[in-house]
Scaffold this motif. Structure first.
Motif, PDB file in Angstrom:
ATOM      1  N   TYR A  99      34.087  44.942  67.146  1.00 19.62           N
ATOM      2  CA  TYR A  99      34.321  45.699  66.057  1.00 19.62           C
ATOM      3  C   TYR A  99      33.511  45.119  64.988  1.00 19.62           C
ATOM      4  O   TYR A  99      33.472  43.769  64.716  1.00 19.62           O
ATOM      5  N   HIS A 142      33.949  44.476  60.642  1.00 19.69           N
ATOM      6  CA  HIS A 142      34.831  44.452  59.922  1.00 19.69           C
ATOM      7  C   HIS A 142      34.049  44.057  58.557  1.00 19.69           C
ATOM      8  O   HIS A 142      33.948  42.939  58.316  1.00 19.69           O
ATOM      9  N   LYS A 179      38.040  46.629  54.171  1.00 16.16           N
ATOM     10  CA  LYS A 179      38.172  47.870  55.081  1.00 16.16           C
ATOM     11  C   LYS A 179      38.647  47.763  56.272  1.00 16.16           C
ATOM     12  O   LYS A 179      39.014  46.649  56.971  1.00 16.16           O
ATOM     13  N   ALA A 180      38.921  49.265  56.957  1.00 10.88           N
ATOM     14  CA  ALA A 180      39.445  48.837  58.298  1.00 10.88           C
ATOM     15  C   ALA A 180      38.272  48.435  59.168  1.00 10.88           C
ATOM     16  O   ALA A 180      37.143  48.846  59.347  1.00 10.88           O
ATOM     17  N   PRO A 181      38.557  47.830  60.299  1.00  5.68           N
ATOM     18  CA  PRO A 181      37.547  47.461  61.375  1.00  5.68           C
ATOM     19  C   PRO A 181      37.050  48.874  61.858  1.00  5.68           C
ATOM     20  O   PRO A 181      37.937  49.984  61.803  1.00  5.68           O
ATOM     21  N   LEU A 213      35.137  50.427  65.539  1.00  5.98           N
ATOM     22  CA  LEU A 213      34.843  50.200  66.786  1.00  5.98           C
ATOM     23  C   LEU A 213      33.148  50.476  66.795  1.00  5.98           C
ATOM     24  O   LEU A 213      32.774  51.552  66.219  1.00  5.98           O
TER      25      LEU A 213
END
Lengths: 118, 111
Positions: B38, B40, B44-46, B48
């Motif tokens: 991931y 990151h 922010k959101a991680p 994939l």
């Protein structure tokens, strides 16, 4: 396009509980699990557990067993993570994410900051 | 279940490559081909970027590649770009009791 939307920040007193919602859209909710991950300030990502949305079965990380409950409301495509007996070291951003398969979280919510403070 | 071990930091100049290791045990990384990575960016959101050791989700550039040998998985970012500066986390399936575990995280700096 799958989307997960979480609630805004919360301030919780020590010893109390928090229940974080995660509303899913853009896909069939019961076809994928929902995982929960947190990140404390200055720390890395920490796996908390996940829930099978089609039958409600749960798997929790050992660290949180007895203090966490993950549930879903399939009528509203919403997952919930409740953490009890909160301590200051539970202050963190809590993320929900769609669990596409084993160890694979492909869509993430924006995170909910939970601050534990008196 | 202990976190998987990653180096705290890695760096490279634009256009160069950087490789990040993720070391576990035979009970997690070494036991299954279920390693994900991931990206990151803080705040922010991680995101994939790899799953099943070396598969890329749609939209992830082929500059990101993965491999595994024994108990250690690796992420290579080729042709470094400024936007690759972020924290990177590996994750592996552990077992039917623990399920998933994350790595300690690596901060990648583009010089």
């Amino acid at each position: 396009q799958a989307q997960l939307v979480q609630s805004g920040a919360e301030v919780i007193k020590p010893g109390a509980s928090v229940k974080v919602p995660c509303k899913a859209s853009g896909y069939t909710f019961t076809s994928y699990g929902i995982g929960w991950v947190r990140q404390a300030p200055g720390q890395g990502l920490e796996w908390m557990g996940w829930i099978h949305t089609y039958n409600g079965n749960t798997n929790y990380a050992q660290k949180f067993q007895g203090r966490v409950t993950m549930t879903t409301d399939t009528s509203t495509s919403t997952a919930y993570m409740e953490l009890r007996s909160l301590r200051s070291d539970d202050t963190a951003v809590y993320y929900c994410a769609r669990r596409e398969q084993v160890a694979t979280l492909d869509y993430w919510g924006q995170g909910t900051l939970v601050t534990v403070s008196s | 279940q202990s976190a998987l071990t990653q180096p705290p930091s890695a760096s490279g100049s634009p256009g160069q490559s950087v490789t990040i290791s993720c070391t576990g045990t035979s009970s997690d990384v070494g036991g299954y081909n279920y390693v994900s990575w991931y990206q990151h960016h803080p705040g922010k959101a991680p995101k994939l970027i790899l799953y099943d050791v070396n598969k890329r989700p749609s939209g992830v550039p082929d500059r990101f590649s993965g491999s595994k040998s024994g108990n250690t998985a690796s992420l290579t970012v080729s042709g470094l770009q400024a936007e690759d500066e972020a924290d990177y986390y590996c994750s592996s399936y552990a077992n039917s009791n623990t399920f998933d575990v994350f790595g300690t995280g690596t901060k990648v700096t583009v010089l």
